[in-house]
Each structure stands twice: as structure tokens, then as C-alpha cells.
Scaffold this motif. Structure first.
Motif, mmCIF file in Angstrom:
data_model
loop_
_atom_site.group_PDB
_atom_site.id
_atom_site.type_symbol
_atom_site.label_atom_id
_atom_site.label_comp_id
_atom_site.label_asym_id
_atom_site.label_seq_id
_atom_site.Cartn_x
_atom_site.Cartn_y
_atom_site.Cartn_z
ATOM 1 N N LYS A 479 44.760 34.186 26.371
ATOM 2 C CA LYS A 479 43.627 34.813 25.683
ATOM 3 C C LYS A 479 42.739 35.486 26.978
ATOM 4 C CE LYS A 479 43.404 31.127 22.001
ATOM 5 N NZ LYS A 479 42.714 30.003 21.663
ATOM 6 N N MET A 480 42.900 34.668 28.267
ATOM 7 C CA MET A 480 42.012 35.090 29.218
ATOM 8 C C MET A 480 42.473 36.509 29.673
ATOM 9 S SD MET A 480 41.159 32.121 32.003
ATOM 10 C CE MET A 480 39.519 31.228 31.499
ATOM 11 N N THR A 481 43.671 36.492 29.430
ATOM 12 C CA THR A 481 44.440 37.931 30.083
ATOM 13 C C THR A 481 44.231 39.049 29.084
ATOM 14 O OG1 THR A 481 46.545 36.799 31.070
ATOM 15 C CG2 THR A 481 46.738 39.159 30.402
ATOM 16 N N ASN A 482 43.948 38.740 27.743
ATOM 17 C CA ASN A 482 43.611 39.528 26.738
ATOM 18 C C ASN A 482 42.216 40.179 26.951
ATOM 19 O OD1 ASN A 482 46.046 39.675 25.608
ATOM 20 N ND2 ASN A 482 45.656 38.239 23.974
ATOM 21 N N MET A 483 41.367 39.181 27.343
ATOM 22 C CA MET A 483 39.944 39.464 27.526
ATOM 23 C C MET A 483 39.500 40.169 28.742
ATOM 24 S SD MET A 483 37.848 36.166 25.760
ATOM 25 C CE MET A 483 36.182 37.361 25.978
ATOM 26 N N SER A 484 40.448 39.827 30.075
ATOM 27 C CA SER A 484 40.097 40.519 31.266
ATOM 28 C C SER A 484 40.311 41.820 31.271
ATOM 29 C CB SER A 484 41.350 39.789 32.130
ATOM 30 O OG SER A 484 42.621 40.271 31.831
ATOM 31 N N HIS A 485 40.940 42.511 30.139
ATOM 32 C CA HIS A 485 41.230 43.993 29.996
ATOM 33 C C HIS A 485 39.801 44.689 30.072
ATOM 34 C CE1 HIS A 485 45.201 43.492 30.335
ATOM 35 N NE2 HIS A 485 45.587 43.038 28.843
ATOM 36 N N TYR A 486 38.730 43.846 29.629
ATOM 37 C CA TYR A 486 37.371 44.507 29.297
ATOM 38 C C TYR A 486 36.465 44.154 30.546
ATOM 39 C CZ TYR A 486 39.070 44.438 24.317
ATOM 40 O OH TYR A 486 39.722 44.660 23.435
ATOM 41 N N LEU A 487 37.042 43.521 31.826
ATOM 42 C CA LEU A 487 36.222 43.484 32.729
ATOM 43 C C LEU A 487 36.438 44.585 33.852
ATOM 44 C CD1 LEU A 487 36.893 39.779 33.779
ATOM 45 C CD2 LEU A 487 34.951 40.752 32.658
ATOM 46 N N PRO A 488 35.632 44.792 34.741
ATOM 47 C CA PRO A 488 35.793 45.996 35.630
ATOM 48 C C PRO A 488 36.863 45.457 36.757
ATOM 49 C CG PRO A 488 33.890 44.884 36.091
ATOM 50 C CD PRO A 488 34.214 44.321 34.793
ATOM 51 N N VAL A 489 37.786 46.447 37.167
ATOM 52 C CA VAL A 489 38.691 45.866 38.030
ATOM 53 C C VAL A 489 38.514 46.573 39.597
ATOM 54 C CG1 VAL A 489 40.473 45.502 36.257
ATOM 55 C CG2 VAL A 489 40.299 47.919 37.440
ATOM 56 N N ALA A 490 37.446 47.507 39.649
ATOM 57 C CA ALA A 490 37.100 48.057 40.763
ATOM 58 C C ALA A 490 35.573 48.050 40.999
ATOM 59 C CB ALA A 490 37.966 49.228 41.107
ATOM 60 N N ASP A 491 35.121 48.070 42.158
ATOM 61 C CA ASP A 491 33.512 48.210 42.248
ATOM 62 C C ASP A 491 33.149 49.375 42.437
ATOM 63 O OD1 ASP A 491 33.317 45.527 42.357
ATOM 64 O OD2 ASP A 491 33.126 45.329 44.737
#
Length: 491
Positions: A479-491
Motif C-alpha cells: 500500500k505504501m509503495t502504491n501511494m509513494s508514486h504520488y510523492l515527489p522524488v526530487a527536490d
């Protein structure tokens, strides 16, 4: 010892103690034996001392502003009045340094004891739900509590007169933890007591080593416990990981002398039966003994470029750090990662790193080596869960260290629902119980103690619980992996 059925065919069990006196969870309410004495900040020391003598107590509760409380003790009167020739009509408020932590009714005795020692206090007020003081608990009150035997050993360790005494007393730690397991005390209490005694061993080792180095200033360093000991979750296989922050005033040419002394501390700890990973995080290494400004500079680099210079590894290590010598409290390193949440890209990368350690019953290596009946409980279950808790706490700005508290602090957040957090707390308790009970059984049999479980030696119930625990962790990771796609991965 003969084993006609083969070691792997025998169930590993721990003999439970019939006499369970002193066992059970224990709460601070059980330790309150006398009503508290309430004074006031403007009462003269003369009156306060007379009141304490009349009631036969060595402390006085002083209400302060904002619903907080201070404590006046015999030691305060001796140091602040008698020793310096101060007027005995001095108002009590001038001796009370400030608010002390309070303990709510119903708090587990071991949790209260942890706060007491962490803050280096002599006593703490216990309050009811309305915030009114109902009593005071001091270290001596815990002798009769479930933690009593551990507190006795901690006191003996702290009083060790030489390295020989220290090593002999510290070697009793696994026996104490094993006995607590036999008494069926909650595992989080067993590990918390273990961490308190480990802290005492390290402090006394530092005392004894630094006495041999008068050229080094003991007040110029902050010793940080790392890893499972910092989280108060050590088991029989846990290493003693450490780092040190030195005052900026320490000259560069003297830093190596400190590191040499820290190496001597490691030798003392090894002799005391503690595990030291020479290839891990230890204060004798240059990377783990720096000045405070050097730590801050390095941390800024890790936050801004986490993929460089092992930034994510160091960040995770120091997020699991707790000062046990020197500057105590969460700000021991000057708010090392206070700005971390302002870098969402870095937080996203930390989440990805946390999720890279997958919970699973067996790895491909296990299959290829035909080790399908073994399970690495730390690597394949507890480490993924600890990583989830660390990241979840970071994501909501919580400063808790232990895994259970981190999960509770993050409950109801975007990435971790109330139900998931509750399930993971239960899962962590189950895994720690199975892990520690298995290790105690190995210890009792004289076998090497480790984190590799032979599943055939577990009871059917424990095998089922471990499998279910792994499924729960893996489900949350997905579940966290799926939701992590909506988090920024670079500043």
C-alpha cells in the motif's frame, strides 16, 4: 548434551517460572504508597524542610505556572542552601530549576522508569486525568516493581569500582532478560529494561576509561546510542552501536586521542559480553566521532544530496540515536535533521529505501540453498517493520524512537491508517516475543544465539503467527509503495 532427535527436530521452548512474583505489566499507580506533600514557590526553605521532616518524605511538589510542577528535594536543600551558606528563609521557588516531567496515572512502570533515568531525575509527580498530583515516584519505588531485579543490576553496574567488576556484572544481563522472559513479562518491558542496563554499562565504561585519560575532557563529548539500543529494543543478539559529537572547542589534533579512548571503551564492552560490530557504527571510527559543527555540515549535505556520501544510511542511523552521556535530550546534536521534512524529495527517497527491504518468509537465496525451513526474522520481518515505523514517524514530524511509539504517533496519517498502525504494533510485539523467546531457549541450551529461526523448532501456533505477521507487513509495504508514486522524488 545428546540430542537423539537432532537439534532441528526439537521444539525450542522456554521453561516458565511457577513463581511469577514481581511479574506482570505493573503501573505507577501500584507504586504510590503515601500522599504527596504540596508546597508553594513562595514558601521559605525553612518551612519546606520542616514539612518534609514532619511527613517523613524527601521531596516536596511545587505547583508552577501553566499547570506544571517542580520538585524540591533534600539534595536541592543541601546543595542550594546548606553547601553555599544561603539564608534558610530563601523562597523555595529560587531553588526549583523549572518544570519536571509528570507521569499520568496508568503509565507502565517501566515507561516511567525510563523517563526518570533518561532525564536524570530523582523523582517525578504522578497526575490524574485532570492534571492534579496524586503522588510521587522515585527510583527506589521501582525496586518492588516488575523492573526491580533489573534496577538492582543497573545500580550494581553503575557502582562498579573497576573494569573487572563492570564486566562481571554486565555479563549477567542475558540471564536477567532470560528470567524476565520466563516470568512472561511483556517483551517490550524486557527490552526496555535491557536497554536501561546497557546504557549504564556504556556510561560506566566511559567513566573508567576516561579516568585513565586525564588529558581528555569528559564534558566535551556527547555519546549517542544507535540502533536497537537507542530504540530500547535490544535482544540477546543486539550490537552496541554508537556515535559521538565533540564540542567544537576540541582541537583537531586531539580528536584522534578521543577516538583511541573510545576504542578502549569498545574493548571493555566486548569483555563485558556486549556485541560490537567492528565493521559497523562505532564511536572509535572517524565517521562516527566528529565535532558538532562537522555533524551539522555533514547532515546538511545528506539532506540535500541523500544519494551521495552514504547520505541515506547516515540519516537512518542518526534518526535512531539517543544521547546517553553529555548533552541529553532530543536536541543533543543541535537539531541535526530539523529541516528534513522541508525536503520532500529526500523524504521520498527515504521512503523508497525503507520499502526496499521486503518482508518475506523466504528469499531466493533460501530456495537455492534449500534452506526453506529457516527464517531470518530480523532481516525479513523486523527490519522492514522498523523502517516503516521510522519513516512514518518522520513523515508526521514525531520524535519518538521506539517502534511501537512511532507507529502510534503516525496512526491516522496519509500513509498509515489507524487500523494499519494498530495491526503493526501487534505484529511487532508478536515478532519480538517469538524472536526473544527463541533466543532465550537457545541460550538455555548452550547453543549459539542468533536471528535465524528453524521453523520446525517453533510451535505450530508461533509458525502461524510469524507467517501472518509477515503477510501483514508485506501488505502495508504494498500500500505504501502504491501511494509513494504520488510523492515527489526530487527536490
Amino acid at each position: 548434551m545428546s540430542d537423539p532427535d537432532g537439534a532441528s527436530g526439537n521444539k525450542l521452548t522456554v521453561a516458565r517460572r511457577r513463581d511469577r512474583s514481581g511479574s506482570g505489566p505493573g503501573i505507577v499507580d501500584d507504586l504510590l504508597v503515601t500522599r504527596p506533600i504540596i508546597g508553594s514557590a513562595d514558601m521559605p526553605v525553612r518551612e519546606a524542610a520542616a514539612l518534609m521532616t514532619e511527613r517523613g518524605q524527601d521531596h516536596l511538589v511545587i505547583p508552577l505556572t501553566g499547570g506544571t510542577y517542580g520538585l524540591l528535594t533534600d539534595a536541592d536543600i543541601r546543595a542550594g542552601v546548606v553547601a553555599v551558606g544561603r539564608d534558610i528563609d530563601t523562597p523555595v521557588g529560587e531553588l526549583v530549576a523549572g518544570p519536571v516531567p509528570v507521569v499520568p496515572q496508568g503509565t507502565a512502570a517501566v515507561d516511567a522508569l525510563t523517563v526518570l533515568f533518561d532525564r536524570d531525575l530523582t523523582a517525578m509527580p504522578v497526575v490524574d486525568p485532570a492534571g492534579a498530583v496524586v503522588g510521587v515516584v522515585a527510583a527506589v519505588d521501582f525496586i518492588a516493581a516488575p523492573a526491580g531485579p533489573g534496577m538492582s543490576l543497573r545500580a550494581q553496574v553503575s557502582r562498579a569500582g573497576n573494569i573487572g567488576d563492570l564486566t562481571a556484572r554486565a555479563r549477567r544481563i542475558p540471564y536477567l532478560m532470560a528470567d524476565m522472559v520466563r516470568r512472561e513479562q511483556p517483551v517490550h518491558e524486557v527490552t526496555a529494561i535491557g536497554a536501561l542496563i546497557h546504557d549504564a554499562v556504556v556510561r560506566r565504561a566511559l567513566d573508567l576509561v576516561l579516568e585513565r585519560h586525564p588529558e581528555l575532557d569528559p564534558g566535551a563529548l556527547t555519546w549517542l546510542s544507535l540502533g536497537s539500543n537507542a530504540r530500547r529494543e535490544p535482544v540477546l543478539t543486539s550490537d552496541i552501536d554508537s556515535a559521538v559529537a565533540l564540542d567544537d572547542a576540541v582541537p583537531d589534533e586531539q580528536i584522534d586521542s578521543y577516538r583511541i579512548a573510545f576504542g578502549e571503551v569498545n574493548e571493555v564492552l566486548l569483555g563485558a559480553g556486549r556485541r560490537i560490530d567492528e565493521n559497523g557504527a562505532i564511536a572509535s571510527k572517524p565517521l562516527f566521532a566528529r565535532t558538532r559543527s562537522q555533524w551539522r555540515s555533514a547532515a546538511q549535505g545528506w539532506v540535500q544530496a541523500p544519494l551521495e556520501n552514504k547520505g541515506m544510511i547516515f540519516t537512518s542511523l542518526l534518526l535512531d540515536s539517543r544521547p546517553i552521556w553529555g548533552v541529553l535530550g532530543a536536541d543533543a546534536l543541535g537539531g541535526l535533521f530539523a529541516e528534513l521534512r522541508n525536503h520532500p524529495g529526500t523524504v521520498g527517497l527515504l521512503l523508497a529505501e525503507a520499502l526496499s527491504y521486503k518482508a518475506r518468509l523466504r528469499s531466493m537465496r533460501d530456495v537455492l540453498t534449500r534452506r526453506a525451513d529457516t527464517f531470518e526474522i530480523k532481516e525479513h520481518a523486523l527490519t522492514p517493520l522498523v523502517n516503516i515505523a521510522r519513516w512514518a514517524a518522520l513523515s508526521v514530524g514525531a520524535t519518538e524512537l521506539d517502534t511501537r511509539a512511532r507507529l502510534r504517533a503516525a496512526a491516522g496519517s496519509t500513509m498509515l491508517s489507524e487500523a494499519q498502525a494498530s495491526e503493526l504494533v501487534e505484529v511487532f510485539d508478536v515478532l519480538q516475543r517469538v524472536r526473544l523467546t527463541y533466543q532465550v531457549a537457545q541460550f538455555d541450551r548452550g547453543e549459539p544465539v542468533g536471528d535465524t529461526l528453524d521453523m520446525k523448532r517453533l510451535s505450530p501456533l508461533d509458525r502461524s503467527l510469524v507467517a501472518q505477521a509477515v503477510r501483514e507487513i508485506a501488505g502495508v509495504q504494498r500500500k505504501m509503495t502504491n501511494m509513494s508514486h504520488y510523492l515527489p522524488v526530487a527536490d
